[in-house]
Design an enzyme around this catalytic site. Structure first.
Site, mmCIF file in Angstrom:
data_model
loop_
_atom_site.group_PDB
_atom_site.id
_atom_site.type_symbol
_atom_site.label_atom_id
_atom_site.label_comp_id
_atom_site.label_asym_id
_atom_site.label_seq_id
_atom_site.Cartn_x
_atom_site.Cartn_y
_atom_site.Cartn_z
ATOM 1 N N TYR A 200 0.616 -1.077 -0.002
ATOM 2 C CA TYR A 200 0.098 -0.069 -0.031
ATOM 3 C C TYR A 200 0.836 1.314 0.066
ATOM 4 O O TYR A 200 0.728 2.228 -0.778
ATOM 5 C CB TYR A 200 -0.927 -0.028 1.123
ATOM 6 C CG TYR A 200 -1.958 1.181 1.437
ATOM 7 C CD1 TYR A 200 -2.954 1.146 0.586
ATOM 8 C CD2 TYR A 200 -1.723 1.962 2.299
ATOM 9 C CE1 TYR A 200 -4.086 2.195 0.819
ATOM 10 C CE2 TYR A 200 -2.729 3.116 2.647
ATOM 11 C CZ TYR A 200 -3.644 3.074 1.776
ATOM 12 O OH TYR A 200 -4.674 3.976 2.042
ATOM 13 N N LYS B 18 0.995 4.148 -2.801
ATOM 14 C CA LYS B 18 0.739 5.749 -2.529
ATOM 15 C C LYS B 18 1.807 6.475 -2.549
ATOM 16 O O LYS B 18 1.710 7.903 -2.766
ATOM 17 C CB LYS B 18 0.049 5.560 -0.890
ATOM 18 C CG LYS B 18 -1.131 4.945 -0.633
ATOM 19 C CD LYS B 18 -2.268 5.407 -1.642
ATOM 20 C CE LYS B 18 -3.725 5.028 -1.252
ATOM 21 N NZ LYS B 18 -4.801 5.476 -2.162
HETATM 22 P P1 NDP Z 1 -13.389 2.402 1.572
HETATM 23 O O1 NDP Z 1 -12.740 1.134 1.818
HETATM 24 O O2 NDP Z 1 -14.293 3.012 2.588
HETATM 25 O O3 NDP Z 1 -13.815 2.928 0.046
HETATM 26 C C1 NDP Z 1 -12.836 2.334 -0.998
HETATM 27 C C2 NDP Z 1 -13.798 2.716 -2.133
HETATM 28 O O4 NDP Z 1 -13.049 2.141 -3.299
HETATM 29 C C3 NDP Z 1 -15.101 1.795 -2.132
HETATM 30 O O5 NDP Z 1 -16.126 2.647 -2.854
HETATM 31 C C4 NDP Z 1 -14.693 0.799 -2.943
HETATM 32 O O6 NDP Z 1 -15.925 0.038 -3.780
HETATM 33 C C5 NDP Z 1 -13.708 1.449 -4.175
HETATM 34 N N1 NDP Z 1 -13.052 0.302 -4.725
HETATM 35 C C6 NDP Z 1 -12.299 -0.725 -4.124
HETATM 36 N N2 NDP Z 1 -11.674 -1.339 -5.174
HETATM 37 C C7 NDP Z 1 -12.323 -0.866 -6.446
HETATM 38 C C8 NDP Z 1 -12.017 -1.327 -7.651
HETATM 39 N N3 NDP Z 1 -11.008 -2.338 -8.035
HETATM 40 N N4 NDP Z 1 -12.459 -0.290 -8.782
HETATM 41 C C9 NDP Z 1 -13.415 0.533 -8.317
HETATM 42 N N5 NDP Z 1 -13.646 0.764 -6.999
HETATM 43 C C10 NDP Z 1 -12.850 0.173 -5.957
HETATM 44 O O7 NDP Z 1 -11.897 3.558 1.549
HETATM 45 P P2 NDP Z 1 -11.794 4.793 2.146
HETATM 46 O O8 NDP Z 1 -12.751 5.773 1.666
HETATM 47 O O9 NDP Z 1 -11.228 4.862 3.388
HETATM 48 O O10 NDP Z 1 -10.464 5.476 1.253
HETATM 49 C C11 NDP Z 1 -10.474 6.066 0.041
HETATM 50 C C12 NDP Z 1 -9.239 6.515 -0.542
HETATM 51 O O11 NDP Z 1 -8.400 7.140 0.494
HETATM 52 C C13 NDP Z 1 -8.278 5.121 -0.852
HETATM 53 O O12 NDP Z 1 -7.587 5.429 -1.793
HETATM 54 C C14 NDP Z 1 -7.434 5.035 0.361
HETATM 55 O O13 NDP Z 1 -6.287 4.198 0.127
HETATM 56 C C15 NDP Z 1 -7.327 6.451 0.854
HETATM 57 N N6 NDP Z 1 -6.800 6.681 2.126
HETATM 58 C C16 NDP Z 1 -7.741 6.184 3.351
HETATM 59 C C17 NDP Z 1 -7.285 6.599 4.525
HETATM 60 C C18 NDP Z 1 -8.093 6.095 5.653
HETATM 61 O O14 NDP Z 1 -7.817 6.050 6.811
HETATM 62 N N7 NDP Z 1 -9.392 5.538 5.611
HETATM 63 C C19 NDP Z 1 -6.057 6.954 4.890
HETATM 64 C C20 NDP Z 1 -5.386 7.476 3.828
HETATM 65 C C21 NDP Z 1 -5.751 7.372 2.654
HETATM 66 P P3 NDP Z 1 -16.781 -1.227 -3.231
HETATM 67 O O15 NDP Z 1 -17.667 -0.413 -2.231
HETATM 68 O O16 NDP Z 1 -17.451 -1.765 -4.286
HETATM 69 O O17 NDP Z 1 -15.772 -1.951 -2.342
#
Ligand code: NDP
Length: 249
Positions: free
Chosen positions: A156, A160
């Site tokens: 990851y 990133k």
């Molecule tokens: P969530 O797990 O809550 O949501 C992730 C979203 O990405 C979901 O809508 C999921 O779809 C979608 N997704 C996952 N895989 C795919 C794919 N192959 N194709 C299309 N869509 C996909 O994550 P967060 O909201 O927490 O994270 C959002 C972003 O922020 C990410 O890039 C994460 O790495 C980054 N981030 C998050 C942090 C945190 O603390 N939460 C910290 C730092 C960065 P589905 O609902 O279908 O699974």
């Protein structure tokens, strides 16, 4: 006039968590919203309805960010409906944590594919339209661990960190074409991704945050909205850190 009136925004992974907060923020600012994820078709329909009932013009797609052909079709569909794309937020991301010595090849590859290749796929398909328009805002969601590293997240944090290099290089390539490319690096944000962590791991994170709490998806959406707005026009190749003070550079 609203900040994003007449604009079209794509948010990958926009049905849940941070992506959904971004979609709502930009949509309430007047943008037409297209999002995708890999959930059930009825979940996508429900989210489209929810956005529409909030007064947002929205389209939802069952498209995996790693599927280049499907991404291309999604972008063509958006162009055929709305004729333009002003904002791209590369938000979709996953984790498959584990210490490197024990990490399975498929867990390494899957995280790189979704977080990094997905960003490439969407940017590649969208950029040509932004170049024609001579206007665009690309915002890539990185992470605090892409900057500071994190044991158990080599896959990851590699993806990133790579997103930050991608952001800076592409920003230099397209700066003269009216397109900005920036990143937002969230810290520990309260979403499904972090909710499933064991309590002791959550506590270790919170202990490192001067504000003594995790962030909200809306905190990240505010930073994205600024970078997506015309107000940020002289800012490119930068990263906004949204982490409650966890990492200060
Ligand atoms: P969530 O797990 O809550 O949501 C992730 C979203 O990405 C979901 O809508 C999921 O779809 C979608 N997704 C996952 N895989 C795919 C794919 N192959 N194709 C299309 N869509 C996909 O994550 P967060 O909201 O927490 O994270 C959002 C972003 O922020 C990410 O890039 C994460 O790495 C980054 N981030 C998050 C942090 C945190 O603390 N939460 C910290 C730092 C960065 P589905 O609902 O279908 O699974």
């Amino acid at each position: 006039m609203s900040a994003f009136e007449n604009q079209v925004a794509i948010i990958t992974g926009g049905r849940r968590g941070i992506g959904k907060a971004i979609a709502l923020k930009l949509g309430k600012g007047g943008a037409r919203i297209a999002f995708n994820d890999v959930g059930q078709p009825e979940e996508i329909t429900e989210t489209v309805e929810e956005f529409r009932s909030a007064g947002i013009e929205a389209r939802g797609y069952l498209v995996d960010v790693t599927n280049r052909d499907a991404v291309q079709k999604m972008i063509e569909d958006i162009i055929s409906f709305w004729g333009r794309i002003d904002i791209l937020v590369n938000n979709a991301g996953i984790t498959r944590d584990g210490l490197f010595l024990r990490m399975k090849d498929e867990d390494w590859q899957k995280v790189i594919d979704v977080c990094l290749q997905g960003t490439y796929n969407f940017t590649k398909e969208v950029l040509k339209y932004m170049v024609k328009q001579k206007y665009g805002r690309i915002i890539n969601i990185s992470s605090v661990v892409g900057v500071m590293g994190n044991a158990g997240q080599t896959n990851y944090s590699t993806a990133k960190a790579a997103i930050l290099g991608f952001t800076k290089s592409l920003a230099r390539e397209v700066a003269a074409r009216g397109i900005t490319v920036n990143a937002v690096a969230p810290g520990f944000i309260d979403t499904d991704m972090t909710r499933r962590l064991p309590e002791e791991v959550k506590k270790l994170w919170i202990d490192q945050i001067p504000m003594r709490r995790g962030g909200y998806p809306e905190d990240v959406a505010e930073a994205v909205a600024f970078l997506a707005s015309k107000a940020s026009g002289y800012i490119t190749g930068q990263t906004i850190h949204v982490n409650g003070g966890m990492l200060m550079l």
